[in-house]
Design a protein around this motif. Structure first.
Motif, PDB file in Angstrom:
ATOM      1  N   ASN C 253      52.456  23.506  45.996  1.00  0.00           N
ATOM      2  CA  ASN C 253      53.013  22.260  45.253  1.00  0.00           C
ATOM      3  C   ASN C 253      51.644  21.315  45.101  1.00  0.00           C
ATOM      4  N   SER C 254      50.282  21.813  46.274  1.00  0.00           N
ATOM      5  CA  SER C 254      48.964  20.855  45.688  1.00  0.00           C
ATOM      6  C   SER C 254      48.334  21.633  44.720  1.00  0.00           C
ATOM      7  N   ASN C 255      49.070  22.267  44.159  1.00  0.00           N
ATOM      8  CA  ASN C 255      48.118  23.115  42.873  1.00  0.00           C
ATOM      9  C   ASN C 255      47.250  24.042  43.077  1.00  0.00           C
ATOM     10  N   ASP C 256      47.305  24.802  43.796  1.00  0.00           N
ATOM     11  CA  ASP C 256      46.544  25.629  45.304  1.00  0.00           C
ATOM     12  C   ASP C 256      46.832  26.918  44.961  1.00  0.00           C
ATOM     13  N   VAL C 257      45.801  27.288  44.694  1.00  0.00           N
ATOM     14  CA  VAL C 257      46.266  29.147  44.059  1.00  0.00           C
ATOM     15  C   VAL C 257      45.730  30.243  45.384  1.00  0.00           C
ATOM     16  N   TYR C 258      47.139  30.745  45.601  1.00  0.00           N
ATOM     17  CA  TYR C 258      45.874  31.682  46.979  1.00  0.00           C
ATOM     18  C   TYR C 258      46.526  33.096  46.565  1.00  0.00           C
ATOM     19  N   LEU C 259      45.401  34.584  47.053  1.00  0.00           N
ATOM     20  CA  LEU C 259      46.020  36.183  46.878  1.00  0.00           C
ATOM     21  C   LEU C 259      46.600  36.156  48.115  1.00  0.00           C
ATOM     22  N   ILE C 260      47.634  36.930  47.890  1.00  0.00           N
ATOM     23  CA  ILE C 260      47.668  37.614  49.207  1.00  0.00           C
ATOM     24  C   ILE C 260      47.348  38.721  49.527  1.00  0.00           C
ATOM     25  N   THR C 261      46.729  39.331  50.640  1.00  0.00           N
ATOM     26  CA  THR C 261      45.831  40.096  50.177  1.00  0.00           C
ATOM     27  C   THR C 261      47.337  41.109  51.059  1.00  0.00           C
ATOM     28  N   TYR C 262      46.951  42.689  50.293  1.00  0.00           N
ATOM     29  CA  TYR C 262      47.959  43.219  50.578  1.00  0.00           C
ATOM     30  C   TYR C 262      47.765  43.708  52.021  1.00  0.00           C
ATOM     31  N   ASN C 263      48.782  44.264  52.830  1.00  0.00           N
ATOM     32  CA  ASN C 263      49.286  45.160  54.508  1.00  0.00           C
ATOM     33  C   ASN C 263      48.758  44.217  55.660  1.00  0.00           C
ATOM     34  N   ASN C 264      48.109  43.204  55.153  1.00  0.00           N
ATOM     35  CA  ASN C 264      47.517  42.055  55.985  1.00  0.00           C
ATOM     36  C   ASN C 264      48.346  40.595  56.295  1.00  0.00           C
ATOM     37  N   TYR C 265      48.669  40.597  54.785  1.00  0.00           N
ATOM     38  CA  TYR C 265      48.983  39.513  54.615  1.00  0.00           C
ATOM     39  C   TYR C 265      48.064  38.164  54.941  1.00  0.00           C
ATOM     40  N   GLU C 266      47.147  38.549  54.343  1.00  0.00           N
ATOM     41  CA  GLU C 266      45.388  37.604  54.219  1.00  0.00           C
ATOM     42  C   GLU C 266      45.637  36.559  53.576  1.00  0.00           C
ATOM     43  N   ALA C 270      41.919  31.039  45.672  1.00  0.00           N
ATOM     44  CA  ALA C 270      41.013  30.744  44.545  1.00  0.00           C
ATOM     45  C   ALA C 270      40.265  30.104  44.489  1.00  0.00           C
ATOM     46  N   PRO C 271      39.248  29.942  43.898  1.00  0.00           N
ATOM     47  CA  PRO C 271      38.098  28.584  44.232  1.00  0.00           C
ATOM     48  C   PRO C 271      38.373  28.052  42.685  1.00  0.00           C
ATOM     49  N   LEU C 272      39.295  27.145  42.476  1.00  0.00           N
ATOM     50  CA  LEU C 272      39.921  26.601  41.203  1.00  0.00           C
ATOM     51  C   LEU C 272      40.566  24.958  41.421  1.00  0.00           C
ATOM     52  N   GLU C 273      40.002  24.679  40.439  1.00  0.00           N
ATOM     53  CA  GLU C 273      39.541  22.977  40.084  1.00  0.00           C
ATOM     54  C   GLU C 273      40.785  21.809  39.154  1.00  0.00           C
ATOM     55  N   ASP C 274      41.096  21.206  39.139  1.00  0.00           N
ATOM     56  CA  ASP C 274      41.793  20.899  38.090  1.00  0.00           C
ATOM     57  C   ASP C 274      42.692  21.746  37.354  1.00  0.00           C
ATOM     58  N   TYR C 275      43.363  22.607  38.262  1.00  0.00           N
ATOM     59  CA  TYR C 275      44.157  23.752  37.482  1.00  0.00           C
ATOM     60  C   TYR C 275      46.258  22.650  37.477  1.00  0.00           C
ATOM     61  N   ASN C 276      46.291  22.395  37.159  1.00  0.00           N
ATOM     62  CA  ASN C 276      48.227  22.570  36.756  1.00  0.00           C
ATOM     63  C   ASN C 276      48.727  22.960  36.412  1.00  0.00           C
ATOM     64  N   THR C 302      39.364  26.429  31.119  1.00  0.00           N
ATOM     65  CA  THR C 302      37.977  26.296  32.473  1.00  0.00           C
ATOM     66  C   THR C 302      38.334  27.608  32.391  1.00  0.00           C
ATOM     67  N   SER C 303      36.971  28.095  32.511  1.00  0.00           N
ATOM     68  CA  SER C 303      37.076  29.768  32.764  1.00  0.00           C
ATOM     69  C   SER C 303      36.226  29.033  34.129  1.00  0.00           C
ATOM     70  N   ILE C 304      37.083  30.493  35.666  1.00  0.00           N
ATOM     71  CA  ILE C 304      35.801  29.809  36.999  1.00  0.00           C
ATOM     72  C   ILE C 304      36.128  31.606  37.069  1.00  0.00           C
ATOM     73  N   VAL C 305      35.020  32.258  37.314  1.00  0.00           N
ATOM     74  CA  VAL C 305      34.399  33.683  37.972  1.00  0.00           C
ATOM     75  C   VAL C 305      34.037  33.633  39.253  1.00  0.00           C
ATOM     76  N   THR C 306      34.291  34.441  40.090  1.00  0.00           N
ATOM     77  CA  THR C 306      33.924  34.957  41.144  1.00  0.00           C
ATOM     78  C   THR C 306      33.749  36.736  41.853  1.00  0.00           C
ATOM     79  N   ASP C 307      32.810  36.268  42.677  1.00  0.00           N
ATOM     80  CA  ASP C 307      33.193  38.124  42.539  1.00  0.00           C
ATOM     81  C   ASP C 307      33.930  38.994  42.969  1.00  0.00           C
ATOM     82  N   ARG C 308      34.008  39.538  43.878  1.00  0.00           N
ATOM     83  CA  ARG C 308      34.863  40.778  44.007  1.00  0.00           C
ATOM     84  C   ARG C 308      35.466  39.745  44.846  1.00  0.00           C
TER      85      ARG C 308
END
Lengths: 222, 295, 413
Positions: C253-266, C270-276, C302-308
């Motif tokens: 709800n604070s507009n952050d986005v996370y990826l849930i890593t496979y198998n270990n739930y870590e 994602a380095p996003l800003e101003d995403y609503n 907006t487009s944000i690119v990261t490495d793997r």
């Protein structure tokens, strides 16, 4: 006096009410048969899945019922009164115009409510045989705007018919169409869940609407 | 005697079109009063105002002491209305309509209604919509009689009625009124019928009253004189003496309230030859048309 | 009095209808169709390229500096997306950076997720099918029951419309053993058989802990994940993708986005800003070299690119003028002091939202009042009896003005 008003309104609409009871009853049977047919053909699981995921409204056949019933009751009540200025007879009765109009619409409104209650009761009853509470609940939330549409159309149609001026009538017809459209926009279930009370808040005032055309008729404003 | 109906400077405009111009009139209790006039002279407007279905632009219209456009339900019970075209609740039967109305009036006289309606020899469950205009007029009149009102306003009662029902209607009305202190205000196009029943009348002309008198008086005092058409008659105009002039080929009809000697004097002053002047006897209807004009 | 109120009810209704439809008509006449650009990161140029679509000109292509490039240049810059076109033209490189070009490998490495604002606002009946995660056959198949969670987990048999007691008890006990506190707060899953495997549901319990629930060989499989309980989860979208990099995306709800890593739930943020998420379209693209996050609304793309490893490489923004800020939009705000929105593409729900245009709207109201006073002076308006008409215009501007002038007062005596 009230007894007489009820008596007259009943004479005008009794056949329509009886016919609509019958049609509603037959349609309820049809809905149940359709559910059973579907379940036999495609299993109950896929029937539920269709309802939950594809948002199939298995009661959609009733969508415009309240609208039609509300409109027909109103037309049968007020067109005979307004044709040949017969409303003059009613307005000359020794009862205030406001009381008269509100009593007349109360009769039609009550019968409309009875009709709607049968639809709701029938659908809930049938649904409880085949579906869990979540689906029944979504049925209630989903048909609520349709029911409000029926109630709204009843009072709006009455207002249109009672209105003596054709220009006002046409304006009110456009408004009626535009407003009613808002209550039938859903493409799935529960879509009015958070806004329906706002629509209700507007429709709550509709019963008073018939008074202004009555006033205009009485004062001969065209 | 008190005035049951009182109009004071009654004026009505539709948008900017003036229809009634300072109409003054009063109807006393117990009188049968007629409003006559050609179409378009404001007769319907006056009736609408009297019945309480039109609020006048200005002036006063009191019915039984109340403003007609704001009449109380209680007073409405003392007024019986017959609407143009004998409007009735068509969707009801003879019995239903009586049952419906009876609850509204404390002094309801069921027997008056059935006395009239039984003469139609129809079943009680006969729907009004299946009746002829004449039959319906009996039902409507029966309902008004049963209401036993002090004042009756009857708008164009003769419309659509054949002579039989017309005279039936008039007979019943006369009979009903004669036995009680009722006031009646009525309009009609059938002047002969009115003659039988009306005490007083007004004749409405364009934006003014042409006459306010009894019909008997009117018939007695209104004359038609005929002279041949000549250059001097071409200068004649309606004025205080001449109410109306009509040219029929080579003859001129002069309508006037003046006696023959008065008219002779008047015509002499206008150099009209009096040699062949003769008075033409007038029926009430001819007199009415003579006064209001054919057009 | 009631007659007066009756007139105002009619007036109110007309104003409501006008406030819903008139602004829409206005925009139908004056709005030019604009679509947000599609932005991509080119491993060839080491920079962004984008495509802009317009009803009049069709698709146009640009590089990061805004220079027009051709359709072909655009495609050549994006070999991972357009390798089929490139192969046809004979332009396919042997390798891109360190990646050797191999069709089959490439296809496995690509993943694209789209999430629209209305995905967050979708009424769903809370009945879920729990798919067998270790199916007997090659394909997944639907189960025979739906579950709901109350003070226990209940499996419903659609055939009898009754709870399956044994199964419900078995699953309830298993979940309780793992510490699940009934009832639940959210259930997130991807209940379809059109995927290659099944990862069941992520369920937030009453203590805000997230559990992972599956059915394996008819038996419950329940894991209490390490997803922090203080995250204020808005939504989890599960994607069973053959890459098996992550279970899905977690939105807070604070507009952050996370990826849930496979198998270990870590969780990987994602380095996003101003995403609503309530207003924007969201697209995530994984290719062999990069992760691209695109999000856009009318105002900004907006487009944000990261490495793997989700380390930020570059960021690109294209600002458009939202229609409200154009001159046409400002005129609309002046004419219409407010509007009522019933439909929005950002939600599946039907609304009734009043949007007020404060400053410009006030100017419009003042103009409406002046017009009313001018007109009513000629027509001898009865202010004493109909003062509320003026209140209505003062509150609703042009809507009230038109309505009050049409629905004239009666004779209030």
């Amino acid at each position: 006096m009230l007894k007489s008003i009820i008596y007259k309104e009943w004479i005008k609409i009794r056949w329509a009410v009886i016919v609509s009871f019958l049609v509603v009853f037959i349609t309820l049977i049809y809905v149940q048969l359709e559910i059973r047919h579907y379940i036999e053909l495609m299993t109950a699981f896929s029937n539920w899945l269709y309802i939950i995921q594809r948002k199939m409204l298995y009661y959609e056949i009733f969508k415009y019922f309240p609208l039609i019933i509300g409109g027909v009751i109103s037309i049968l009540q007020f067109v005979p009164e307004m044709s040949k200025h017969r409303m003059r007879l009613s307005y000359h009765l020794p009862i205030s115009e406001k009381k008269l109009l509100l009593s007349m619409t109360s009769v039609g409104f009550s019968l409309l409510i009875v009709n709607l209650a049968i639809i709701v009761g029938g659908l809930v009853g049938i649904s409880y045989i085949y579906y869990p509470a979540e689906i029944v609940q979504s049925l209630l939330i989903t048909i609520l705007p349709w029911l409000l549409g029926g109630i709204g159309v009843y009072f709006l149609t009455s207002t249109i018919i009672l209105e003596p001026s054709w220009i006002y009538r046409i304006i009110l017809m456009i408004i009626t169409f535009a407003f009613m459209k808002l209550l039938f926009m859903e493409s799935g279930y529960n879509e009015y869940q958070f806004s329906i009370w706002k629509y209700l808040l507007i429709i709550v005032f509709f019963p008073l609407m018939v008074l202004f055309p009555g006033h205009r008729f009485r004062k001969g404003i065209n | 005697m008190e005035n049951v109906i009182e109009l004071k400077n009654l004026t009505h405009k539709y948008d900017d079109k003036l229809v009634l111009n300072n109409l003054n009139l009063s109807v006393k209790k117990g009188r049968i009063f007629g409003i006559l006039g050609k179409n378009g002279m404001g007769k319907t407007t006056t009736i609408n105002i009297l019945m309480g279905f039109l609020r006048p632009t200005s002036g006063v219209c009191k019915v039984l002491g109340e403003d007609s456009h704001n009449i109380s339900p209680k007073t409405r019970a003392r007024i019986g209305l017959l609407h143009e075209g004998h409007i009735a609740y068509d969707f009801m039967t003879i019995k239903q309509v009586e049952k419906f109305y009876s609850n509204f009036f404390t002094t309801w006289k069921k027997e008056y209604y059935y006395e009239l309606v039984n003469k139609l020899h129809l079943k009680e469950n006969h729907r009004i919509s299946n009746m002829s205009c004449g039959q319906r007029s009996q039902v409507v009149l029966g309902l008004i009689f049963a209401q036993d009102p002090e004042l009756m306003i009857l708008d164009d009662y003769s419309m659509g009625l054949d002579p039989g029902y017309r005279s039936l209607f008039v007979d019943y009305l006369k009979e009903f009124v004669s036995t009680s202190e009722k006031t009646v205000l009525m309009t009609s196009h059938i002047i002969q019928d009115m003659e039988k029943i009306i005490d007083d009348a007004i004749i409405m002309g364009y934006q003014k009253l042409l006459l306010h008198t009894s019909l008997k008086n009117f018939k007695k005092s209104f004359h038609c004189y005929q002279v041949p058409k000549s250059s001097s008659t071409d200068n004649l105009q309606t004025d205080n003496t001449i109410s109306n002039i009509e040219t029929i080929k080579t003859k001129i009809n002069i309508y006037s309230f003046k006696t023959i000697s008065e008219i002779k004097k008047y015509l002499k002053s206008k150099n009209v030859s009096l040699e062949t002047l003769k008075e033409i006897p007038l029926g009430l209807e001819d007199a009415f048309i003579g006064l209001t004009g054919k057009y | 009095m009631l007659n007066k109120i009756s007139r105002y009810v009619i007036i109110l209704l007309i104003i409501v209808v006008a406030a819903i439809y008139l602004p829409n008509f206005y925009w139908m006449v004056f709005q030019k169709s604009v679509r947000s650009p599609s932005i991509y990161y080119s491993p060839i140029k080491d920079d962004f390229v984008y495509r802009q679509w317009n009803r009049l000109t069709g698709s146009k292509y640009y590089d990061a500096d805004g220079n027009t490039i051709t359709d072909k240049e655009f495609r050549i810059a994006l070999p991972f997306y357009y390798y089929r076109d490139l192969a046809k033209w004979g332009e396919l490189p042997d390798s891109v950076k360190t990646i050797k070009f191999d069709h089959d490998e490439l296809r496995k490495e690509m993943q694209m997720l789209r999430i629209n604002a209305d995905d967050f606002h979708d009424p769903l009946i809370q009945l879920w099918p729990l798919i067998e995660s270790k199916p007997k056959y090659a394909k997944l198949s639907m189960p025979n029951e739906f579950f709901r969670i109350t003070d226990r987990i209940e499996f419903f048999d659609p055939d009898s419309n009754k709870v399956k007691k044994e199964m419900s008890e078995m699953f309830t006990n298993s979940m309780k053993e793992k510490g699940f506190k009934f009832p639940d707060k959210f259930i997130f899953g991807n209940p379809t058989t059109r995927k290659s495997f099944d990862e069941g549901y992520f369920i937030v319990d009453n203590d805000n802990y997230t559990y992972h629930l599956k059915k394996i060989e008819g038996k419950p499989f329940c894991v209490k994940t390490t997803i922090p309980r203080n995250l204020d989860i808005k939504r989890i979208f599960i994607y069973e993708d053959t890459r098996k990099e992550f279970y899905g995306l977690l939105f807070t709800n604070s507009n952050d986005v996370y990826l849930i890593t496979y198998n270990n739930y870590e969780l990987i943020k994602a380095p996003l800003e101003d995403y609503n998420p309530d207003k924007m379209k969201f697209v995530m693209i994984a290719d062999p070299l990069f992760r691209t996050f695109n999000f856009s609304d009318d105002e900004k793309s907006t487009s944000i690119v990261t490495d793997r490893n989700y380390n930020l490489i570059d960021k690109f923004e294209i600002s458009g003028t939202p229609k409200e800020n154009t001159i046409t939009g400002k005129i609309a705000k002046t004419i219409f002091p407010f509007k009522i929105d019933t439909y929005s593409r950002n939600t599946e729900y039907i609304n009734f939202d009043i949007k007020i245009n404060y400053l410009l709207g006030l100017i419009g109201i003042l103009i409406s009042l002046i017009i009313f006073f001018i007109i009513s002076r000629k027509k001898q308006f009865n202010y004493k009896e109909n003062w509320f008409d003026i209140v209505i215009i003062a509150l609703t501007g042009v809507y009230g003005l038109i309505t009050v002038l049409i629905i004239k007062p009666g004779y209030w005596d």
